[in-house]
Design a protein around this motif. Structure first.
Motif, short mmCIF file in Angstrom:
data_model
loop_
_atom_site.label_atom_id
_atom_site.label_comp_id
_atom_site.label_asym_id
_atom_site.label_seq_id
_atom_site.Cartn_x
_atom_site.Cartn_y
_atom_site.Cartn_z
N GLN A 44 0.82 -1.21 0.00
CA GLN A 44 0.00 0.00 0.00
C GLN A 44 0.86 1.26 0.00
OE1 GLN A 44 -2.38 -0.68 3.48
NE2 GLN A 44 -3.37 -2.50 2.61
N ARG A 45 1.96 1.23 0.77
CA ARG A 45 2.85 2.40 0.78
C ARG A 45 3.53 2.60 -0.57
NH1 ARG A 45 6.44 3.18 6.24
NH2 ARG A 45 4.76 3.21 7.78
N ALA A 48 1.02 4.03 -2.95
CA ALA A 48 0.67 5.41 -2.61
C ALA A 48 1.81 6.38 -2.89
CB ALA A 48 0.25 5.49 -1.15
N ALA A 52 1.38 9.12 -9.76
CA ALA A 52 0.06 8.70 -10.22
C ALA A 52 0.10 8.16 -11.64
CB ALA A 52 -0.91 9.88 -10.13
N ASP A 56 -1.90 4.76 -11.43
CA ASP A 56 -3.28 4.85 -11.89
C ASP A 56 -3.46 4.17 -13.24
OD1 ASP A 56 -3.72 6.28 -9.62
OD2 ASP A 56 -3.78 8.24 -10.60
N ARG A 203 -1.70 14.44 -6.33
CA ARG A 203 -1.36 13.37 -7.29
C ARG A 203 -2.02 13.61 -8.64
NH1 ARG A 203 0.59 8.54 -5.66
NH2 ARG A 203 -0.76 7.40 -7.10
N ASP A 257 -6.89 3.47 -5.44
CA ASP A 257 -6.92 3.59 -3.99
C ASP A 257 -6.18 2.38 -3.43
OD1 ASP A 257 -7.37 4.01 -1.34
OD2 ASP A 257 -9.54 3.77 -1.43
N ALA A 258 -5.02 2.62 -2.82
CA ALA A 258 -4.16 1.50 -2.41
C ALA A 258 -4.61 0.84 -1.11
CB ALA A 258 -2.71 2.00 -2.24
N ARG A 259 -5.55 1.44 -0.39
CA ARG A 259 -5.90 0.91 0.94
C ARG A 259 -6.50 -0.50 0.90
NH1 ARG A 259 -9.23 6.02 3.02
NH2 ARG A 259 -9.85 5.87 0.82
#
Length: 866
Positions: A44-45, A48, A52, A56, A203, A257-259
């Motif tokens: 996730q880090r 993030a 982008a 993306d 981003r 959205d990396a979460r």
């Protein structure tokens, strides 16, 4: 049989078994969860932190004719909804909903030259679906409807545009100015306003840097830069924009959205991206201008997978060793319990108890301790954050099955015949030729596997390399077999030497050690992997720590580095020198210079190398000395050219003095040169190398234009990476756990053989053996196997990093610097060896103290002395 009664009688052994099973299940179930949670956080880090444009998803299409043109926002919105609907299930949770976040649509022209500039200036037209929410107009007004004008006898469209403020200075543009663009299909742009981004660090702008910044490009073979800028047009201007006359590209940005991402999803994400790209292409109605999926996500996932693969491999090695050692110690504890129940089970067997009843009793009593411990360990592991992996469920079950199965199997073999008798005073039988051949084959295969692993490297296209997982196991087994086979021979030599002495204690102690029963193989098989893996983990951890420090120095090049895009004034430099905590300041100037008289360019730094060398004299980095005002250090790409001439502030003719692979803190690849600062006529200092513990915030205040970096901050950034933190902490936990298990194995082996040693000592006490001699005898019996196993285990742990060779690539956890120095300190090996020796000696003394309280009649049976 009455299981509760047996449990009360053997409560001590059951308590030991309970504690060992609890710790093993907690470690086996908890560590994988913590590891996987850190893997998820690391992924996730990394997503993030990535630009982008890489993370993306972007769907693009080039308009080649008026039939492909999109004239209004509704057409863009319809396609945007279609792309979200076509997302595979694996990608859908990761992509933000349509119309939210940084998602947007754009239409931009590319390589649109300004007429009359000879291809040196390019003004492109750009439309952003949410420009009104992203920019503020600081001069003029926002663009409006397009109009027309006459140019070279033809009517051409005039687009009202807005530009970023940087374009006014770098491209000499003005508000109200009109420029003609194009080569054959001309158009005009009228600059009606100047804007700035509301949040330049968002981003969102990673996808639109061409709008926010002037791009300078140096074409091959040319000496002058090209200038490119993309302007903003309105919705009305979009209606007049056609790909029939321009290089027009439409894009739909689907932000990530990396979460919700998990490291377990990485293999599936790669497949989903491929499928989404294929589906996007199928939406094309024109083969000449197909829709394309543009994203750097596959590379990001591949890079993460490479780092994750190394972490998983190291973790599999140490956790596999931990599980094996934990099971071995539990088996030792089960053997202790079985020895304590031996008399009871023998009596039950003699009175008509079936073999199934006897074996079932041993298994039930063992399960009475192990099953609750496994359940408690599994429950406690739920407190550790992280997903539930298969090993979390399987680990405790494996512990219970191993303990109960060994108890049943050992009891069944031992009591297969009623009233069994064993002779412990008979030397072990000679191994068969088949067994010796098998053991030799294991040793040869282990050495061959280690050689092949180093020779061919890794193959991880299909997942984990089996060689990397099997070779350490084979090497450990080979070391154990060699130890067990070779152990008696040096002892027999010592027995012959001590036989000539006057004291009988060394001869008797070493003789008993040389004639140890085959049961001593189990402690060896436990101590070897325990010490080997724990030392391996300690060596790897030390190697990572040392390389992290090296990487931080290589990335900064000094304790503190200040770099500025403009010259740092002399008053500001003096203020830095006088700042609290500053001990030394070295001036430097960096730039990109011309090599020779052609278009070839190289990076250059002018610095007083002697002062720089003194500044980093205590660091793990260095530079060769540079003597003479015309000498230089050059990169490998510039070697062999003789006298090197560069164009900087003036023409400099330099004599290469040495070739260096990198300049710490500045250049690692490409063409670069280091020259003395005195070679410059008037140095334009834009870099300061500082030694001391000055406040970084204070330095930023003194030189606002400078970027301030420190070696300590770089080191913290490397160490704070989730993958790095997990690998190091797991290695520390495993090292401590394995060392503890090794000590427990020594204690259990002492307790298991206590009865036999007490009987032998009691015999000798009838012949006049004193308490002091009894202690020496017991120590001499125990220490040889412990010391030899400890030495072999330490050697195995120290040799595993070198044996695994390219398989242990931990550069991902050390700032991308290869971890090649696995030279350990002497603290860990000495502590482990000293701990094992101390436990063995203390156990021997405790055994004698306890045995001294017993009378000979409690140990010797009637007829033993006849």
């Amino acid at each position: 049989m009455r299981i509760p009664l047996l449990a009360r009688v053997h409560l001590g052994a059951l308590a030991v078994l309970f504690v060992l099973a609890l710790s093993a299940c907690l470690l086996v179930a908890g560590l994988p969860r913590a590891m996987q949670a850190s893997f998820d956080e690391a992924l996730q880090r990394s997503l993030a932190a990535a630009p982008a444009t890489q993370a993306d998803l972007a769907v693009s299409v080039t308009s080649l004719s008026r039939e492909d043109d999109l004239y209004e926002r509704a057409q863009f919105d319809a396609r945007d909804r279609r792309w979200h609907a076509l997302l595979p299930p694996a990608l859908r949770p990761m992509v933000v909903p349509a119309g939210t976040g940084a998602g947007h649509m754009s239409a931009k022209t590319a390589l649109t030259p300004v007429a009359g500039t000879g291809g040196q200036t390019y003004i492109n037209l750009g439309w952003l679906s949410d420009a009104g929410q992203r920019v503020d107009w600081v001069q003029g007004r926002a663009p409006g409807k397009q109009s027309t004008t006459r140019y070279q006898g033809a009517t051409i469209p005039v687009f009202e545009v807005g530009v970023v403020e940087e374009a006014l200075t770098k491209m000499n543009l003005k508000v109200g100015q009109t420029k003609t663009i194009g080569e054959s299909d001309y158009a005009a742009v009228r600059i009606v306003g100047v804007f700035k981004a509301k949040n330049p660090g968002d981003r969102y702008w990673s996808h639109n840097q061409d709008i926010l910044r002037v791009t300078q490009l140096l074409p091959p073979g040319k000496l002058e830069f090209e200038h490119h800028i993309t302007t903003l047009i309105s919705d009305e201007g979009l209606a007049a924009l056609s790909g029939d006359a321009r290089n027009l590209i439409y894009r739909w940005i689907l932000p990530l959205d990396a979460r919700p991402v998990s490291a377990l999803d990485v293999p599936g994400l790669g497949v989903a991206l491929t499928e989404f790209g294929r589906v996007v292409e199928l939406q094309s109605s024109n083969a000449r201008s197909p829709y394309r999926l543009e994203t750097g996500l596959p590379k990001l996932l591949d890079d993460f997978r490479a780092a994750l693969s190394t972490a998983q491999t190291v973790m599999y090695l140490v956790l596999g060793g931990l599980l094996a050692v934990a099971l071995g110690v539990i088996v030792l504890a089960v053997q202790l319990l079985a020895d304590r129940m031996d008399h009871t089970l023998t009596l039950a067997r003699a009175r008509g108890g079936s073999l199934r009843q006897v074996a079932g009793t041993a298994a039930a009593l063992t399960s009475l301790a192990v099953a609750p411990a496994a359940a408690a360990g599994y429950a406690l592991s739920s407190l550790v954050p992280g997903p539930l992996l298969p090993i979390v469920h399987a680990g405790p079950v494996l512990v219970v099955l191993t303990a109960a199965g060994f108890a049943a199997a050992r009891t069944a073999v031992t009591h297969r015949a009623p009233l069994h008798e064993r002779r412990d005073d008979v030397a072990a039988t000679r191994p068969s030729a088949r067994r010796i051949t098998l053991e030799v084959l294991v040793v040869v295969l282990a050495l061959a596997g280690a050689y092949l692993l180093r020779a061919r490297g890794l193959t991880q296209e299909a997942g984990q390399d089996p060689f990397l997982l099997l070779v350490p196991i084979a090497l450990t087994l080979a070391a154990a077999l060699v130890t067990l086979r070779c152990y008696p021979y040096p002892l027999r030599l010592l027995v012959r030497l001590t036989a000539r002495g006057r004291s009988a204690v060394p001869f008797l102690g070493l003789t008993r050690a040389a004639r140890a029963r085959s049961a001593s193989a189990l402690p060896v098989l436990i101590l070897l992997p325990a010490l080997g893996v724990s030392v391996f983990a300690a060596v790897i951890s030390d190697g990572i720590a040392g390389t992290q420090r090296l990487a931080s120095w290589q990335s900064v090049g000094a304790p503190i580095k200040m770099t500025s895009k403009i010259e740092i004034p002399e008053p500001a430099i003096e203020q830095v020198r006088r700042a609290p905590g500053v001990a030394q300041v070295v001036l430097a100037q960096t730039a990109k210079v011309q090599v020779g008289y052609a278009a070839e360019r190289a990076d250059a730094i002018a610095v007083d190398v002697a002062q720089w060398r003194r500044l980093i004299e205590d660091a793990p980095i260095s530079l060769p000395a540079l003597s003479g005002g015309t000498s230089a250090l050059v990169s490998p790409e510039l070697r062999g050219r003789g006298t090197l001439e560069i164009g900087w502030q003036s023409r400099l003719k330099l004599t290469p003095q040495a070739v260096i692979a990198s300049v710490p803190g500045f250049y690692t690849t490409g063409k670069f040169v280091v020259v003395p600062l005195s070679a410059q006529v008037r140095p334009s200092v834009n870099t300061l190398l500082i030694k001391g513990d000055a406040s970084l915030d204070e330095l930023r205040r003194l030189v606002p234009s400078a970027t301030v970096e420190s070696q300590e901050a770089a080191l913290r950034a490397i160490q704070d990476d989730p993958l790095t933190t997990t690998v190091r902490w797991t290695l520390v936990v495993v090292t401590v756990a394995l060392a503890s298990y090794a000590l427990v194995a020594v204690v259990l082996s002492l307790v298991i053989g206590a009865a036999d040693r007490a009987r032998a000592v009691s015999f000798l006490r009838t012949l006049g053996l004193s308490d002091r001699q009894a202690r020496r005898l017991t120590v001499l019996e125990i220490l040889p196997m412990i010391l030899l196993t400890a030495l072999v285990g330490l050697g195995l742990g120290l040799g595993l990093p070198a044996a695994l060779g390219p398989g242990v690539d931990l550069s991902s956890y050390a700032g991308d610097v290869p971890v090649g120095d696995y030279t350990p300190g002497l603290v860990t090996p000495a502590a482990l060896a000293a701990g094992l020796t101390a436990v063995a000696v203390l156990g021997a003394y405790a055994h004698i103290v306890i045995g001294r309280r017993r009378s000979l009649g409690a140990v010797l049976r009637v007829g033993d002395l006849s």
